[in-house]
Design an enzyme around this catalytic site. Structure first.
Site, PDB file in Angstrom:
ATOM      1  N   HIS A  96       0.771  -1.254  -0.234  1.00  0.00           N
ATOM      2  CA  HIS A  96       0.067  -0.044   0.007  1.00  0.00           C
ATOM      3  C   HIS A  96       0.797   1.035   0.086  1.00  0.00           C
ATOM      4  CE1 HIS A  96      -2.832   3.138   1.397  1.00  0.00           C
ATOM      5  NE2 HIS A  96      -4.143   2.235   1.104  1.00  0.00           N
ATOM      6  N   GLU A 144      -3.626   2.136  -7.412  1.00  0.00           N
ATOM      7  CA  GLU A 144      -4.207   3.294  -6.457  1.00  0.00           C
ATOM      8  C   GLU A 144      -3.258   4.448  -6.602  1.00  0.00           C
ATOM      9  OE1 GLU A 144      -6.546   2.154  -2.689  1.00  0.00           O
ATOM     10  OE2 GLU A 144      -4.337   1.851  -2.392  1.00  0.00           O
TER      11      GLU A 144
END
Length: 231
Positions: A96, A144
């Site tokens: 992430h 993302e």
């Protein structure tokens, strides 16, 4: 507990107080309720300290937010893949934007997770990075763009070309990888747009966790997914 099945919604609890401790269990139950009532696949990713409790309380898939690429041993402060499996997780998020890893570490995690029957969702910040990481053969890649995370500006609307470019590049490298997207996804229309662009799900966080009515927020996302599948 079953594994991840696309199309799906993954709710990342991050480290918000609204999704910590008993609130993590409460939010997971809300996600489970929506999943059952609408027949939409919803998975949750609580903090490591809440993982076992959440996994024991709900039947929907539970993911870790991060694992380290180490084998059991002297690695104080790290999170073992074996530990998340023991806690009841079906897999893990890795890389992430808030918890980056090196490519060799990601490769090792995918290999070790696969050997234990766990699935990995690799987060990537650009189409090119996503394509290169897909060569490691994870179950999922989540594209993302970090500049949109937490902004409420959905990648599926603000930068749709990021999604389509990612899908096209990954298909050339590893067409078996399931592509989902995240960053700024806050409502059902964002999800609908993402699915119509070719993704098989979304990764969301603050849009659900910080919502005044968390259950309604999850339901809105799920209804958007269903609209896209029916159109």
């Amino acid at each position: 507990m079953s594994g991840l099945k696309p199309p799906l919604i993954i709710v990342n609890f991050k480290t918000y107080m609204e999704s910590t401790g008993r609130r993590a269990v409460e939010l997971a139950r809300k996600c489970e309720k929506v999943s059952r009532e609408l027949g939409v696949n919803v998975a949750v990713a609580p903090q490591a300290v809440d993982l076992a409790r959440v996994a024991s309380e709900v039947s929907i898939p539970v993911l870790a937010q991060h694992v380290d690429p180490y084998t059991p041993g002297a690695h104080t402060g790290s999170t073992l893949i074996e530990a998340i499996k023991e806690a009841g997780a079906v897999g893990t998020l890795v890389n992430h934007s808030e918890k980056r890893l090196r490519a060799d570490e990601i490769d090792e995690i995918v290999k070790r997770a696969s050997s234990l029957g766990l699935e990995v969702v690799i987060c990537a910040n650009t189409p090119e990075v996503a394509a290169s990481l897909s060569a490691f053969n994870p179950a999922f890649i989540a594209i993302e763009p970090p500049e949109l995370i937490g902004t409420g500006k959905a990648v599926s609307k603000a930068k749709p070309e990021v999604i389509t470019d990612t899908i096209n590049l990954i298909r050339r490298v590893n067409p078996k990888v399931v592509v989902i997207c995240g960053a700024g996804i806050t409502n059902g229309f964002d999800v609908e747009a993402a699915i119509k662009l070719g993704t098989e799900g979304v990764l969301v966080a603050s849009g659900v966790v910080k919502a005044r009515d968390q259950e309604a927020a999850v339901r809105d996302l799920a209804e958007g997914l269903l609209r896209a599948l029916k159109s």
